[in-house]
Design a protein around this motif. Structure first.
Motif, PDB file in Angstrom:
ATOM      1  N   ARG A  97      -8.062  -1.282  -1.556  1.00  0.00           N
ATOM      2  CA  ARG A  97      -7.338  -1.570  -0.315  1.00  0.00           C
ATOM      3  C   ARG A  97      -7.910  -0.841   0.892  1.00  0.00           C
ATOM      4  O   ARG A  97      -7.531  -1.135   2.032  1.00  0.00           O
ATOM      5  CB  ARG A  97      -5.854  -1.151  -0.455  1.00  0.00           C
ATOM      6  CG  ARG A  97      -5.075  -2.069  -1.350  1.00  0.00           C
ATOM      7  CD  ARG A  97      -3.761  -1.484  -1.831  1.00  0.00           C
ATOM      8  NE  ARG A  97      -3.499  -2.027  -3.155  1.00  0.00           N
ATOM      9  CZ  ARG A  97      -3.004  -3.245  -3.371  1.00  0.00           C
ATOM     10  NH1 ARG A  97      -2.675  -4.023  -2.365  1.00  0.00           N
ATOM     11  NH2 ARG A  97      -2.856  -3.694  -4.602  1.00  0.00           N
ATOM     12  N   GLY A  98      -8.806   0.126   0.620  1.00  0.00           N
ATOM     13  CA  GLY A  98      -9.210   1.027   1.692  1.00  0.00           C
ATOM     14  C   GLY A  98     -10.482   0.650   2.424  1.00  0.00           C
ATOM     15  O   GLY A  98     -10.719   1.124   3.545  1.00  0.00           O
ATOM     16  N   MET A 151      -0.190   6.387   7.429  1.00  0.00           N
ATOM     17  CA  MET A 151      -0.667   5.927   6.121  1.00  0.00           C
ATOM     18  C   MET A 151      -1.962   6.613   5.732  1.00  0.00           C
ATOM     19  O   MET A 151      -2.246   6.811   4.548  1.00  0.00           O
ATOM     20  CB  MET A 151      -0.838   4.403   6.134  1.00  0.00           C
ATOM     21  CG  MET A 151       0.470   3.621   6.050  1.00  0.00           C
ATOM     22  SD  MET A 151       1.502   4.055   4.616  1.00  0.00           S
ATOM     23  CE  MET A 151       0.355   3.781   3.263  1.00  0.00           C
ATOM     24  N   THR A 181       5.546  -0.478   6.730  1.00  0.00           N
ATOM     25  CA  THR A 181       5.870   0.794   6.081  1.00  0.00           C
ATOM     26  C   THR A 181       7.378   0.953   5.991  1.00  0.00           C
ATOM     27  O   THR A 181       8.135   0.082   6.424  1.00  0.00           O
ATOM     28  CB  THR A 181       5.325   1.991   6.882  1.00  0.00           C
ATOM     29  OG1 THR A 181       6.162   2.168   8.034  1.00  0.00           O
ATOM     30  CG2 THR A 181       3.896   1.769   7.338  1.00  0.00           C
ATOM     31  N   CYS A 218      -6.033   1.524   3.591  1.00  0.00           N
ATOM     32  CA  CYS A 218      -5.237   0.479   4.246  1.00  0.00           C
ATOM     33  C   CYS A 218      -5.991  -0.342   5.287  1.00  0.00           C
ATOM     34  O   CYS A 218      -5.607  -0.369   6.460  1.00  0.00           O
ATOM     35  CB  CYS A 218      -4.014   1.105   4.913  1.00  0.00           C
ATOM     36  SG  CYS A 218      -2.980   2.040   3.811  1.00  0.00           S
ATOM     37  N   GLU A 267      -4.615  -6.510   3.840  1.00  0.00           N
ATOM     38  CA  GLU A 267      -3.212  -6.831   3.535  1.00  0.00           C
ATOM     39  C   GLU A 267      -3.131  -7.390   2.123  1.00  0.00           C
ATOM     40  O   GLU A 267      -4.031  -8.085   1.661  1.00  0.00           O
ATOM     41  CB  GLU A 267      -2.681  -7.903   4.510  1.00  0.00           C
ATOM     42  CG  GLU A 267      -2.948  -7.642   5.971  1.00  0.00           C
ATOM     43  CD  GLU A 267      -2.210  -6.424   6.524  1.00  0.00           C
ATOM     44  OE1 GLU A 267      -1.299  -5.927   5.837  1.00  0.00           O
ATOM     45  OE2 GLU A 267      -2.560  -5.972   7.634  1.00  0.00           O
ATOM     46  N   THR A 322       1.147  -0.972   8.602  1.00  0.00           N
ATOM     47  CA  THR A 322       0.454  -0.187   7.572  1.00  0.00           C
ATOM     48  C   THR A 322      -1.020  -0.025   7.892  1.00  0.00           C
ATOM     49  O   THR A 322      -1.591   1.064   7.779  1.00  0.00           O
ATOM     50  CB  THR A 322       0.610  -0.888   6.207  1.00  0.00           C
ATOM     51  OG1 THR A 322       1.984  -1.004   5.913  1.00  0.00           O
ATOM     52  CG2 THR A 322      -0.122  -0.124   5.119  1.00  0.00           C
ATOM     53  N   ARG A 323      -1.647  -1.130   8.282  1.00  0.00           N
ATOM     54  CA  ARG A 323      -3.099  -1.167   8.441  1.00  0.00           C
ATOM     55  C   ARG A 323      -3.559  -0.173   9.512  1.00  0.00           C
ATOM     56  O   ARG A 323      -3.019  -0.126  10.612  1.00  0.00           O
ATOM     57  CB  ARG A 323      -3.524  -2.588   8.826  1.00  0.00           C
ATOM     58  CG  ARG A 323      -4.982  -2.925   8.627  1.00  0.00           C
ATOM     59  CD  ARG A 323      -5.278  -4.350   9.055  1.00  0.00           C
ATOM     60  NE  ARG A 323      -5.022  -4.550  10.477  1.00  0.00           N
ATOM     61  CZ  ARG A 323      -4.010  -5.274  10.963  1.00  0.00           C
ATOM     62  NH1 ARG A 323      -3.172  -5.892  10.150  1.00  0.00           N
ATOM     63  NH2 ARG A 323      -3.826  -5.387  12.266  1.00  0.00           N
ATOM     64  N   GLU A 379       1.312  -6.140   6.017  1.00  0.00           N
ATOM     65  CA  GLU A 379       2.145  -5.122   5.388  1.00  0.00           C
ATOM     66  C   GLU A 379       2.818  -4.213   6.419  1.00  0.00           C
ATOM     67  O   GLU A 379       2.307  -3.990   7.513  1.00  0.00           O
ATOM     68  CB  GLU A 379       1.291  -4.255   4.450  1.00  0.00           C
ATOM     69  CG  GLU A 379       0.822  -4.990   3.226  1.00  0.00           C
ATOM     70  CD  GLU A 379       0.044  -4.078   2.278  1.00  0.00           C
ATOM     71  OE1 GLU A 379       0.326  -2.856   2.247  1.00  0.00           O
ATOM     72  OE2 GLU A 379      -0.859  -4.583   1.592  1.00  0.00           O
ATOM     73  N   ALA A 400       0.831  -1.210   0.000  1.00  0.00           N
ATOM     74  CA  ALA A 400       0.000   0.000   0.000  1.00  0.00           C
ATOM     75  C   ALA A 400       0.862   1.256   0.000  1.00  0.00           C
ATOM     76  O   ALA A 400       0.587   2.219  -0.721  1.00  0.00           O
ATOM     77  CB  ALA A 400      -0.929  -0.010   1.213  1.00  0.00           C
ATOM     78  N   GLU A 401       1.907   1.253   0.814  1.00  0.00           N
ATOM     79  CA  GLU A 401       2.723   2.461   0.856  1.00  0.00           C
ATOM     80  C   GLU A 401       3.407   2.721  -0.473  1.00  0.00           C
ATOM     81  O   GLU A 401       3.492   3.857  -0.934  1.00  0.00           O
ATOM     82  CB  GLU A 401       3.761   2.385   1.982  1.00  0.00           C
ATOM     83  CG  GLU A 401       4.518   3.706   2.089  1.00  0.00           C
ATOM     84  CD  GLU A 401       5.439   3.827   3.294  1.00  0.00           C
ATOM     85  OE1 GLU A 401       5.794   2.795   3.879  1.00  0.00           O
ATOM     86  OE2 GLU A 401       5.781   4.967   3.640  1.00  0.00           O
ATOM     87  N   THR A 406      -2.324   8.441   2.330  1.00  0.00           N
ATOM     88  CA  THR A 406      -3.326   7.989   1.366  1.00  0.00           C
ATOM     89  C   THR A 406      -4.217   9.157   0.942  1.00  0.00           C
ATOM     90  O   THR A 406      -4.570   9.312  -0.238  1.00  0.00           O
ATOM     91  CB  THR A 406      -4.171   6.863   1.979  1.00  0.00           C
ATOM     92  OG1 THR A 406      -3.296   5.819   2.439  1.00  0.00           O
ATOM     93  CG2 THR A 406      -5.136   6.281   0.955  1.00  0.00           C
TER      94      THR A 406
END
Lengths: 746, 746
Positions: B487-488, B527, B509, B494, B497, B521-522, B507, B447-448, B531
């Motif tokens: 992914r959101g 993030m 960062t 985020c 995964e 990440t989540r 995930e 995601a990052e 995002t």
């Protein structure tokens, strides 16, 4: 484990913890291993062992089992701790935290047998057998006209011989097992730039370091899997066996109970660029192989032949007449010689280089003169190539200094000590080694190198019958006679110093770090017999085309002979240096007889029966029978000079060979026994005194202090009568050469 | 000594014992020095300082005088002993006995002043002045169509900028002296293969290591002489100043009383071969320079311009509005950035790489996103080049894991963490770094990196107005919006995964070795704002050609904004992780605001005045005013997460810049003071915590523990308002871009 194939080579009887320099022909590459607790593996153009930890082992269970990986002790730390050292990778650690100790256990020394043959090196434990194969043999000439003339077969043979790779096998025998075992070969690199060779090796797995070196592996009739983490055990058990940032690539394989598996390995190198400066050269193998993966694939393709050729060499040495100690020294020396060799392509022409072991000086002429016997047996064209290199680029013309009058006089042609170092060719007409204004190490070796070039030329001519080469170089050969005569004064040998030494300097010999008894050129008995042999060689080279000059050469030989004979003491001993007030005068040196090696290999019976030969025999017997044992070390090893603890193995081997074959000194049971004890001591010098450095030449009281990882000990192969014609045959060749015309000779 | 030229740069006020990575553009080469008592010099493709001892000094008397050579302390052992260590070369020692200690004395720290400018690094003592010049500036595009379009001037400029060399001067002032002085520059190498460059440098002396690196030197208006022995002092006084087996090449020069002399030095490199695998590339400079000696000669030719350009850069930084501490950090970062750069020629096309400091991962995308501000200022074409490399070879399409249902759902396009490591391009679609099945370091950054690519693209487009590039990549940009949306989930950012993480993995960062507060990440606030900024960037990129999709992007940004706003506590603090039972929930992180950098550089006033921006301002002020000082280290340095001692200088620089410029946080005198104290602490982190490793990024309590020798700290240059247009100008550019056609934009 019991071997699956008939073992030609019995287990080595000495200390098995020593490195061997496994090497192909002409690639300046060795895969070095065998010494416990140190790194080795791929070493490319470096003159020392590589820098990888080797993990070669087996564990009980499948790849994921918790059993420790039991490996040969060829990695740093293996010798210190026989137990697994276990570290957890620190959680949340960045890529810098890569240096974790693997969970491995090393076999103890008494759990390993090592079978060290001429061309195989096999380590055997209860569970595994790891063998490296380094076949060698005759290599056809790459000179375009010669290869073409010999047709496609020679071309194919040359390609095979130039493969820049070494092959190995790892056999795991589980025929008696009830559960699976897992075998592994892995290398822990310190260098950066590792990669997985995906999709370029047919049916094999592989890894490479950049595009320069790598290995391929496959299990015949079985499966293998790749690993690459920061430790070998992690690659076996982790859900991610391969991480592209890992530094420990390897290949594993499971062996079901009741079966056995053999992993075939190819270690290859490839440098696809100019590797030398001034004389800009690339490796000759780049003509035959496209890149690293081509080398690895061809290694896999030729695997069986390489193994067979190696096994045949093993058999030949085991079946020879020499003792197990001598077999070891010959096998050890053969590997180190090839690891120092480098065949270049310079402007479309082959150019031969032997690197000087750890020093990496190129084509050091005082090594070449000793290696010539082996080279003429297996690839005589490299000798001609080297002679030409020196004539074209590394000869010079000097004057000589008359120490009494202080005046400069005519000198003549001479040859450089070397042609460069570490792949950098030195300025033409100059070596990398020699300097003016010195009395010892790094001074000029003018007179000795002049002898060396002539002796190589004469030996090449006798062995090959190449009269055309003599004809083409007659003016140079003639100039050598003039130069040698000019340096000899009344004595006929080495009375003056080269003007290149400057006002204060004096010439030295190849024994550069020994005391005056062998390091001083002037008035030295070692140089005297060498000069005598040189005149005899020049006589042969000049006899057909310049008979008057040949007569002069022979007269000069006689002049030297007279001078030496006059020096013999009442006990038959010759002083090392003929100058009475010289510190070397009282030294007793065995290499006084070194010059006899040439008449011996030329089959010159009259020289071998000359008064000088007889005097040298008396001298040698006196030294060997010396009740004070001044030329023997405490361990029984041979001491070349009574006044120095410095000794050179390559020169000892020459000395022993001359004693045995030319002087029949070992008709005497005491001397025979002295030599047998010495051979055993010399084995220990290599295994204990040079365990890390593989085969070394220069030992101080049994410890390798210099000239390590060295090619020159190949003189030991003379013990096999390397010139495999009888003395009488050699006499015939010599006669034919001297009376024949060009057409017949070449 | 008093300087002969006006000194733009005042003496450095901190600890002067630190390495600087002096580097040209795109050669992956640094000449590193400055840290006392360690080695440096030439470092080529290695991600760490070189391995040579530097001897830069002067002695009283002529070259043969007995006076000690007094040198800068840039060699191993210099820091330990300030006195000359004197060893005689052992007589009769072989070439192995090469490691003798030189007879030199190091200047003490208080005898040296260091002037550390943006592009000069000058060490000054009573007798000498040594300066290294590393000018940098705008580099024209090497893309064939662009260079051609810009004509011969651009071609010449590109050639100048690609010179793989660094120049330096050693000035010895003897105007007040009554006797001769002798200056010397020498390098003690550990690598083998040195040679004298004879007859290839016009009017200069020089040495090289093989054909890969070397230096040229000349004294303008004076004479110089070469040395090469095993120690610098031997080369000065011995009758043989040059031995080809020496490892310490150098150039000396005598300075008569009443005069001064300046030695000009060029340090050049040249790799004439493929240096990368898979995407096989050679250095782009090989198009403009024929070989090493060509590089050295051109360096001599361009000497004055290089010096002038460097001096101008110095002046620009000194004249800027930033503090001396900030000037140091900017100058330090600029050098390390360029030392990591590598411009390749792959199949005739330029390919840009920034290597990740000590790790040498190539084009790490989470570094690239931070370096983009500098690159767009000086060489915007490298940004487009990098975007294209990722699209062509290092993008992939995944699914995402719904943790609640355990099912896989549609994911979308994503980008790899990097494109390889240590010159080995990784398999296409895969980074060298990322692995499945992990929760921490080495997991996927899917995601990052998706955000990063989009943010780089948007920033590139705003800065350059390159609408054609947007048009050509519209399908990719559109796919990015789909992927990011997928992914959101409800939150817009985020929540899932990547399927690449495997069943167990999650995930992470760019803060990979920090705790959950920044590494997860989540549901992470860092993030979330990143995002949000990515959606705003996609809005800009899509607005003209796909307006409906732009509307979706903007709606997604609003969705994220709402979600973040809902998390603010009564004190205005946002939790690091929005999951209440997560260990990161209680952490207080400053990089929550990082996403604001993009609206700031885009000139997006409405985003900067949004409710989210306001919430982030409240959050930041609360953390900076925290009475418990949980986001400040004991030394005053900035602590990115309240729960970790891991901090990243590049990210601190971004944070400070946003605080100052976007949040006006330093309107508050306390915060202004806190930042000034922090700047001073960060200087110490570099000089004391990373003295050997030059400019580093990752510090654990002020000591560089990872991410050393790193390019990313170049974010500090934002402090100079690197995007040198005003905010209102940027708004205009943005509007023009979004309304214009292709022809106008490029």
């Amino acid at each position: 484990m019991s071997s699956g194939v008939a073992q030609a080579v019995p287990p080595f009887h000495g200390n098995i913890s020593f490195n061997a320099q496994h090497a192909p022909f002409g690639a300046f590459f060795s895969f070095t291993c065998g010494h416990f607790g140190t790194r080795g593996g791929f070493g490319l153009q470096i003159g020392k062992p590589g820098n990888q930890d080797l993990y070669i082992g087996v564990k009980d269970g499948d790849r994921y089992s918790d059993a420790p990986l039991k490996v040969l002790p060829f990695y740093e730390g293996a010798a210190a701790a026989n137990e697994a050292a276990r570290y957890d990778v620190e959680r949340e650690a960045g890529p810098a935290e890569q240096n974790v100790k693997p969970k491995v256990v090393a076999y103890a020394k008494d759990q390993i047998r090592r079978h060290y043959g001429w061309a195989t090196d096999r380590s055997v434990t209860d569970n595994l057998e790891f063998t490296i194969y380094t076949p060698f043999g005759n290599v056809p000439s790459p000179e375009p006209n010669e290869t073409d003339a010999n047709g496609p077969a020679a071309e194919a043979e040359l390609r095979y011989r130039l493969l820049p790779a070494v092959v190995a096998t790892l056999r795991v025998d589980n025929t008696a097992g009830r559960t699976t075992k897992t075998g592994l070969f892995a290398l822990g690199f310190r260098d950066k730039g590792l990669r997985l060779l995906d999709g370029v090796l047919g049916g094999a797995l592989g890894f490479a370091l950049r595009d320069e070196m790598g290995f391929a592996a496959r299990v015949v009739g079985g499966d293998a899997f790749p690993i690459m983490r920061w430790a070998p055990d992690v690659g076996l058990s982790d859900p991610n066996p391969v991480h592209l940032l890992g530094n420990c690539p390897g290949v594993g394989f499971e062996v079901p109970p009741g079966e056995e598996r053999t992993l075939q390995l190819v270690f290859g190198v490839y440098l696809d660029r100019l590797v030398t400066t001034r004389l800009e050269g690339r490796y000759f193998y780049t003509r035959y192989y496209a890149n690293l993966t081509d080398v690895l694939n061809r290694g896999l393709e030729s695997f069986d032949r390489l193994v067979d050729d190696a096994t045949q060499k093993d058999r030949a040495l085991v079946d020879s007449s020499v003792s197990p100690d001598q077999q070891f020294l010959i096998a050890h020396a053969t590997r180190s010689y090839y690891g120092s060799t480098q065949l270049l392509d310079v402007a479309g022409q082959p150019l031969w280089v032997v690197n000087e072991g750890e020093y990496c000086m190129m084509n050091t002429l005082d090594l070449a003169v000793d290696q010539v016997f082996w080279e003429l047996e297996h690839h005589p064209w490299v000798v001609r190539n080297l002679l030409d290199t020196f004539v074209h680029h590394y000869s010079y013309v000097d004057e000589v200094k008359d120490a009494k009058t202080g005046k400069l006089k005519l000198g003549g042609i001479a040859f450089c000590h070397d042609t460069g170092a570490h792949n950098q060719f030195s300025p033409f007409g100059h070596s990398s080694y020699e300097l003016p204004h010195l009395m010892g190490c790094f001074s000029y070796m003018t007179a000795e190198q002049l002898c060396n070039w002539c002796l190589i030329a004469a030996t090449y001519a006798v062995k090959t019958g190449d009269a055309e080469w003599i004809c083409q170089n007659l003016h140079t050969i003639d100039a050598c006679l003039t130069s040698l005569t000019n340096r000899g004064g009344d004595a006929g040998f080495c009375q003056y110093e080269s003007s290149r030494c400057g006002e204060r300097g004096a010439e030295i010999t190849t024994y550069d770090s020994l005391d005056r008894s062998l390091a001083q050129t002037r008035a030295n008995v070692y140089m005297a017999t060498k000069t005598w042999a040189t005149y005899l060689g020049l006589t042969r080279l000049l006899e057909r085309d310049l008979p008057d000059r040949a007569v002069l050469a022979r007269r000069q030989a006689e002049r030297v002979e007279e001078r030496v004979l006059a020096q013999a003491g009442p006990d038959g001993v010759l002083p090392a240096v003929f100058e009475r007030d010289n510190p070397g005068h009282g030294s007793r040196i065995l290499p006084a007889i070194e010059g006899l090696i040439y008449p011996l290999v030329w089959g010159d019976e009259s020289a071998l029966q000359s008064r000088l030969a007889n005097a040298l025999r008396c001298h040698t017997l006196a030294l060997l029978r010396d009740p004070q044992r001044r030329n023997v070390f405490a361990d029984g090893g041979i001491k070349l000079s009574s006044t120095s603890n410095n000794s050179w193995m390559s020169k000892i081997a020459l000395f022993q060979h001359i004693c045995r074959v030319a002087l029949n000194a070992d008709d005497d049971a005491d001397i025979r026994n002295l030599f047998a004890v010495a051979d055993a001591a010399h084995v220990c010098w290599q295994t204990d005194g040079s365990g890390y450095w593989a085969c070394s030449d220069q030992f101080v009281s049994g410890v390798a202090k210099g000239s390590r990882y060295y090619p020159r000990v190949i003189t030991a192969a003379l013990w096999l009568q390397a010139i495999n014609t009888s003395a009488s045959e050699r006499v015939q060749i010599g006669k034919r050469l001297l009376s024949s015309g060009k057409a017949e000779a070449r």
